[in-house]
Scaffold this motif. Sequence first.
Motif, short mmCIF file in Angstrom:
data_model
loop_
_atom_site.label_atom_id
_atom_site.label_comp_id
_atom_site.label_asym_id
_atom_site.label_seq_id
_atom_site.Cartn_x
_atom_site.Cartn_y
_atom_site.Cartn_z
N ALA A 167 0.82 -1.21 0.00
CA ALA A 167 0.00 0.00 0.00
C ALA A 167 0.85 1.27 0.00
CB ALA A 167 -0.92 0.00 1.22
N ASP A 168 0.41 2.26 -0.75
CA ASP A 168 1.00 3.60 -0.70
C ASP A 168 0.24 4.48 0.28
OD1 ASP A 168 3.02 3.37 -2.91
OD2 ASP A 168 1.20 2.86 -4.03
N ILE A 169 -1.06 4.21 0.45
CA ILE A 169 -1.89 4.95 1.39
C ILE A 169 -2.77 3.95 2.12
CG2 ILE A 169 -3.75 6.66 1.64
CD1 ILE A 169 -2.78 7.94 -0.97
N PHE A 170 -2.88 4.11 3.43
CA PHE A 170 -3.82 3.33 4.23
C PHE A 170 -4.71 4.28 5.01
CE2 PHE A 170 -4.87 1.48 8.44
CZ PHE A 170 -5.79 0.52 8.00
N ALA A 171 -6.01 4.08 4.89
CA ALA A 171 -6.98 4.92 5.60
C ALA A 171 -7.88 4.04 6.45
CB ALA A 171 -7.82 5.72 4.61
N ALA A 172 -8.08 4.45 7.70
CA ALA A 172 -9.02 3.78 8.60
C ALA A 172 -10.15 4.76 8.91
CB ALA A 172 -8.34 3.33 9.88
N ILE A 173 -11.38 4.31 8.69
CA ILE A 173 -12.54 5.19 8.80
C ILE A 173 -13.55 4.58 9.76
CG2 ILE A 173 -14.43 6.30 7.55
CD1 ILE A 173 -12.65 5.90 4.98
N GLY A 174 -13.87 5.30 10.82
CA GLY A 174 -14.92 4.85 11.73
C GLY A 174 -14.60 3.58 12.48
N THR A 175 -13.33 3.38 12.80
CA THR A 175 -12.93 2.17 13.52
C THR A 175 -12.45 2.53 14.93
OG1 THR A 175 -10.65 2.28 12.71
CG2 THR A 175 -12.23 1.06 11.36
N SER A 176 -12.65 1.61 15.85
CA SER A 176 -12.31 1.88 17.25
C SER A 176 -10.86 1.57 17.59
CB SER A 176 -13.21 1.04 18.17
OG SER A 176 -12.92 -0.34 18.01
N GLY A 177 -10.23 0.70 16.79
CA GLY A 177 -8.88 0.26 17.11
C GLY A 177 -8.82 -0.72 18.27
N ASN A 178 -9.98 -1.27 18.64
CA ASN A 178 -10.05 -2.21 19.76
C ASN A 178 -9.96 -3.67 19.33
OD1 ASN A 178 -10.33 -0.65 22.17
ND2 ASN A 178 -12.38 -0.05 21.50
N VAL A 179 -10.33 -3.96 18.09
CA VAL A 179 -10.50 -5.34 17.64
C VAL A 179 -9.37 -5.73 16.69
CG1 VAL A 179 -12.04 -6.97 16.48
CG2 VAL A 179 -13.00 -5.14 17.91
N TYR A 180 -8.65 -6.76 17.07
CA TYR A 180 -7.59 -7.30 16.20
C TYR A 180 -8.14 -8.46 15.40
CZ TYR A 180 -4.03 -4.43 18.41
OH TYR A 180 -3.28 -3.36 18.82
#
Length: 232
Positions: A167-180
């Motif tokens: 990836a050249d760009i990674f975007a996370a949208i509306g995620t909590s970052g709690n779940v692996y």
Amino acid sequence: MAHPSIVILTGAGISAESGLGTFRDEGGLWAQHRIEDVATPEGFARDPQLVMDFYNTRRAQAVEATENAAHRALARLQADFDGDVLLVTQNVDSLHEKAGSTDVVHMHGALNSALCGACDHRWPAPLQMQVGDACPACGAPSARPDIVWFGEMPYHMDRIEAALSQADIFAAIGTSGNVYPAAGFVQLATYAGAKTVEMNLDPSMTVNLFEETRPGKASQTVPEWVESILNG
């Protein structure tokens, strides 16, 4: 940049504005149940009727929901970007598809899909699934929602990890970052040298790992970000 690659991860926050609650919302459907009862294999084994009823309700809600500006913006990015855009979602609704996205990786399964617990066959789920529904492939009365429950392995991880590694760009949208493992995607993308951006109403648990943050509602931040990518 020749054939740049974007990987996008969406979570419950992008669908919340379409009226689909998250399991952190007070007073919503999730608040009426323990996760252990409706989102684990053990819960299904204990009380399959409770679990079927829960997902039948969620399925009915998802069918009535309408995509919002964030979903439409991502569909436009997939259509117009001069490169690869992999859209990965933790959501089990079909709002990305309703908005026009054609290649959506549902890592946690989908409400509109049924799964045979005996042979792993999948088929379109009826609006109301019943306990003991027969698999159309093997005939076993083992139908269950095609949802990745806690303790189960998310789908399509090989494809997702391969895309993150390039990836050249990674975007996370509306995620909590709690779940692996989804919470670890930003680290994989960073190792690959990608530019990383988080768009969230509230900071995620992994916000400090992102180069850029765009706080606010997804219906506002995502279209603005897409414009910056397409016109940048």
